[in-house]
Design a protein around this motif. Structure first.
Motif, PDB file in Angstrom:
ATOM      1  N   LYS A   1      -8.522   9.131   2.743  1.00 17.40           N
ATOM      2  CA  LYS A   1      -7.721   8.136   2.040  1.00 17.40           C
ATOM      3  C   LYS A   1      -6.374   7.964   2.754  1.00 17.40           C
ATOM      4  O   LYS A   1      -5.911   6.841   2.965  1.00 17.40           O
ATOM      5  N   ALA A   2      -5.787   9.070   3.169  1.00 17.34           N
ATOM      6  CA  ALA A   2      -4.487   9.000   3.848  1.00 17.34           C
ATOM      7  C   ALA A   2      -4.600   8.251   5.175  1.00 17.34           C
ATOM      8  O   ALA A   2      -3.689   7.521   5.563  1.00 17.34           O
ATOM      9  N   VAL A   3      -5.721   8.406   5.861  1.00 17.14           N
ATOM     10  CA  VAL A   3      -5.900   7.659   7.115  1.00 17.14           C
ATOM     11  C   VAL A   3      -5.972   6.161   6.803  1.00 17.14           C
ATOM     12  O   VAL A   3      -5.306   5.343   7.447  1.00 17.14           O
TER      13      VAL A   3
ATOM     14  N   GLN B   1      -4.697   4.622   4.332  1.00 19.63           N
ATOM     15  CA  GLN B   1      -3.372   4.163   3.931  1.00 19.63           C
ATOM     16  C   GLN B   1      -2.448   3.984   5.142  1.00 19.63           C
ATOM     17  O   GLN B   1      -1.572   3.116   5.133  1.00 19.63           O
ATOM     18  N   THR B   2      -2.664   4.808   6.165  1.00 21.48           N
ATOM     19  CA  THR B   2      -1.889   4.636   7.400  1.00 21.48           C
ATOM     20  C   THR B   2      -2.108   3.232   7.963  1.00 21.48           C
ATOM     21  O   THR B   2      -1.206   2.635   8.541  1.00 21.48           O
ATOM     22  N   PHE B   3      -3.314   2.729   7.739  1.00 22.22           N
ATOM     23  CA  PHE B   3      -3.627   1.377   8.206  1.00 22.22           C
ATOM     24  C   PHE B   3      -3.476   0.351   7.079  1.00 22.22           C
ATOM     25  O   PHE B   3      -4.107  -0.705   7.099  1.00 22.22           O
ATOM     26  N   ASP B   4      -2.646   0.683   6.084  1.00 21.21           N
ATOM     27  CA  ASP B   4      -2.218  -0.254   5.029  1.00 21.21           C
ATOM     28  C   ASP B   4      -3.303  -0.676   4.041  1.00 21.21           C
ATOM     29  O   ASP B   4      -3.104  -1.644   3.291  1.00 21.21           O
TER      30      ASP B   4
END
Lengths: 455, 455
Positions: free
Chosen positions: A174-176, A178-181
């Motif tokens: 999920k954090a990855v 979110q890194t890509f918005d």
């Protein structure tokens, strides 16, 4: 005599400029999708509310053999493609096999898998059509990550419905994203009607891919300028993924090699369909006759124990129906199954090819899969995704049979991705907590009971 | 005119067959290591109880310019090398800079970083000497993972002392090491005298790299047939890592390029020393004069705010002393610092080169580092390790200065690894929970107070 390197990278100039569409060479085509509202074959236009136009066209186009890859897509491909074809010298030595083992490695990009090949295409066509955003679902997380990367690159908002059990077990995926918005929502959620309905029926459900698909489709059709995209199963996805097989074939030709057997893991069929594409073409056109082997988990055995029947692609039964090998859209694999390959159905193209005996299928149990994964990691120093390890297992078994028989077969398998986000499963394996699960006939029957009645 | 591809892979045949030793071209050599028992310069033999013989020789060898890479090491290198030189076309476009940005990407292997280059060498030499096993320490986890892979490949048992805070925060790193059969112990532990002593003084300590080094050294010297290996700082490590720079230089030559500025992140100096090696050779021999820039965290600023002095390499003060830029072996970086680059000292070779003004250094704050990491990920679709993102930050800043000045500089930086095991830090950044920390002069003074008194 060609010197065989450990890893062969094609140059950018050698990278294919066209995808290959297996349907153009199939003697018999897959049965058409059916629109559940009319119970008639779906037309291209019927798909426009869900898919963007170019992709709807690719989905229905059974004739165009080679499809030009747009420059914008090639440009993004070049960030991580061509991917390497690797000779598993060390694994061969460890197995003491006369077989030659090659693998096409698709994991060297941040999505960690081959999923990026289709994500880029789908994001590009959506942007090109002037859409406002996309929705999708993700199970193990590779597809969601890949699409997040592609949407970020093309500047397109994305909402990902992530199967709740993965959302909870894989916070880093999920954090990855979110890194890509990307906006990431645990599914089932209260943001859709179907999600609320499923939650009302079972508040403790950990979700399923079929359910997440339903939510993503509902969100897309109810949001102005949005469309839905799917990372597997569909004809268009197999088309985009053909880049895997096309590159593999060119690389093998440079080495004066041709596979006797091509092995790929199969969930919805995106990697397998892509890897085998040009080799299946040889088979369909009588140029060569390699064995083609699909490897699926024993816990979700759509090829080996499913029915070849019309079914919905989602649990909510809002998508068109496709003729495919399926366990029924109501089938939910055991929670002890690690990683992806959890989908109830299988690509209609691959289903037809399997039904017509152009390919074989085997089902493998996960403890044997992780045993193969760990051996492969130690010898080839790549930590494989659990999904990919299904193909490793089958390739190792084939190589060991060659050892018995003395045959010097050339084996090609698809290493779809890396397992960096699957360490919980590896830990369970190391600590002896991993169990196998084979559904009983009675359990499978429950899934089959969910199959639609076709008049 | 050479066509510039996105990614350039050398062929296996083009891969360097020798490492390069910068000391052979240095006008003035680094000051010798001092044996704390005698307070005299250490001899090669003094190192034998700790390091295997070939590595002790490489550590002390200031003269051999090129060292042949043994075939067994080359063979394992070929599993993941040559690594690509990548032109950051998309990042350049996003920055709207006239500068050309290249990066050497060392993250496409399961250790996730450049550390494997030296791990393979150190495991091989240990095996070749007939040793029974190795010990080491790991902080962020890349080195431990790399060494676990290498030891597994050569069939050598390994014990890793993992800094406790990492052990707790990165259970998946531990699981990867266990996949490669390594024994992983949280440090400080009760398995060593120094560990027990440190725990007695502060039972709640989360550990430090210096402390884990002490434990690993103690375990090695007290176990029959064991030796200790270290993944950074040492001269031998810089020698092995020179493969990074040598490949980079060959690849740039193929593109008719030469860097105006070479940028690398610096913790103990292993990546930086490797990346810059052949370019520093040009500088030392007067062939060219590229700028060389070390980038370190503002929270652990050994180059920019440390002292150039003799210091111990470990907290327990049991190693030989080296003359280096150091914050004092008693310095422990703030717990809010994410990722590696937490070591109190710096490679003696790089320290000498910096002291003699052959290179520059800048310190950057971590919120700016993660800002650069996220931009880079979106444009280049590689999720960088926090360590690597220090170099990205400096490369972006340089490219933005070029935008101001209109200069078409050629920038080369080292992308040491991927951030898949650092998502906790990315999450903190996304959620606005990341803070910066710059130690006060008073805080630094406490570290300096731990420096040894040299008569």
């Amino acid at each position: 005599m060609v010197k065989i390197p450990h890893r062969l990278y094609l140059t950018e100039d050698e990278m294919p400029k066209q995808w290959y569409n297996m349907r153009a060479d199939m003697k018999e085509l897959p049965d058409p999708m059916i629109n559940p509202a009319t119970m008639k074959p779906a037309a291209e236009e019927d798909l426009y509310p869900v898919f963007c136009k170019k992709l709807a066209h690719q989905e229905m186009d059974n004739e165009t053999r080679y499809v030009d890859i747009p420059d914008e897509i090639l440009e993004m491909y070049k960030i991580y493609r061509p991917s390497p074809l690797i000779r598993a010298f060390n694994l061969e030595k460890a197995l003491d096999t006369p077989a030659k083992i090659y693998y096409k490695f698709e994991g060297n990009n941040t999505s960690g898998s081959h999923k990026l090949n289709s994500a880029i295409a789908q994001a590009y066509y959506a942007k090109d059509q002037g859409l406002k955003g996309l929705t999708t679902e993700t199970g193990a997380g590779q597809w969601g990550t890949a699409l997040a990367e592609a949407c970020s690159y093309f500047g397109l908002p994305l909402t990902v419905f992530m199967v709740k059990v993965s959302y909870q077990q894989k916070p880093f995926r999920k954090a990855v994203m979110q890194t890509f918005d990307a906006e990431v929502i645990a599914s089932p959620s209260d943001t859709t009607q179907i999600g609320r309905k499923i939650l009302a029926e079972d508040p403790n459900t950990t979700g399923s891919l079929g359910c997440a698909i339903s939510e993503a489709v509902e969100k897309a059709v109810s949001s102005e300028g949005y469309r839905y995209v799917l990372g597997s199963v569909l004809n268009q996805v197999l088309l985009h993924q053909s880049i895997i097989g096309l590159e593999s074939k060119i690389a093998m030709e440079k080495l004066d090699e041709y596979p006797d057997v091509v092995i790929g893991c199969a969930g919805g069929g995106s990697n397998l369909g892509g890897l085998i594409a040009p080799f299946m073409q040889d088979k369909l056109t009588g140029k060569a006759d390699p064995r083609i082997v699909a490897v699926e988990p024993a816990s979700c055995p759509s090829f080996t124990r499913g029915k070849y029947a019309y079914d919905f692609c989602d649990t909510g039964k809002i998508t068109p129906m496709a003729k495919m090998y399926t366990l029924g859209s109501g089938f939910i694999p055991s929670a002890n199954h690690a990683g992806g390959l959890r989908y109830h159905g299988m690509s209609p193209i691959l289903s037809k090819l399997y039904h017509d005996k152009y390919m074989e299928a085997v089902a493998v149990e996960q403890s044997k899969v992780f045993e193969a994964a760990v051996l492969f990691a130690k010898k080839e120093t790549i930590l494989p995704a659990p999904e990919s390890a299904h193909a490793i297992r089958a390739a190792i078994d084939e190589a060991l049979r060659c050892k018995e028989s003395g045959e010097k077969k050339t084996i090609l398998f698809g290493l779809t991705g890396t397992g960096y986000f699957d360490m919980t499963a590896y830990e369970a394996y190391h600590e002896g907590r991993m169990s196998d699960y084979i559904p009983t006939d009675e359990e499978l029957q429950k899934g089959f009971d969910s199959l639609p009645q076709i008049p």
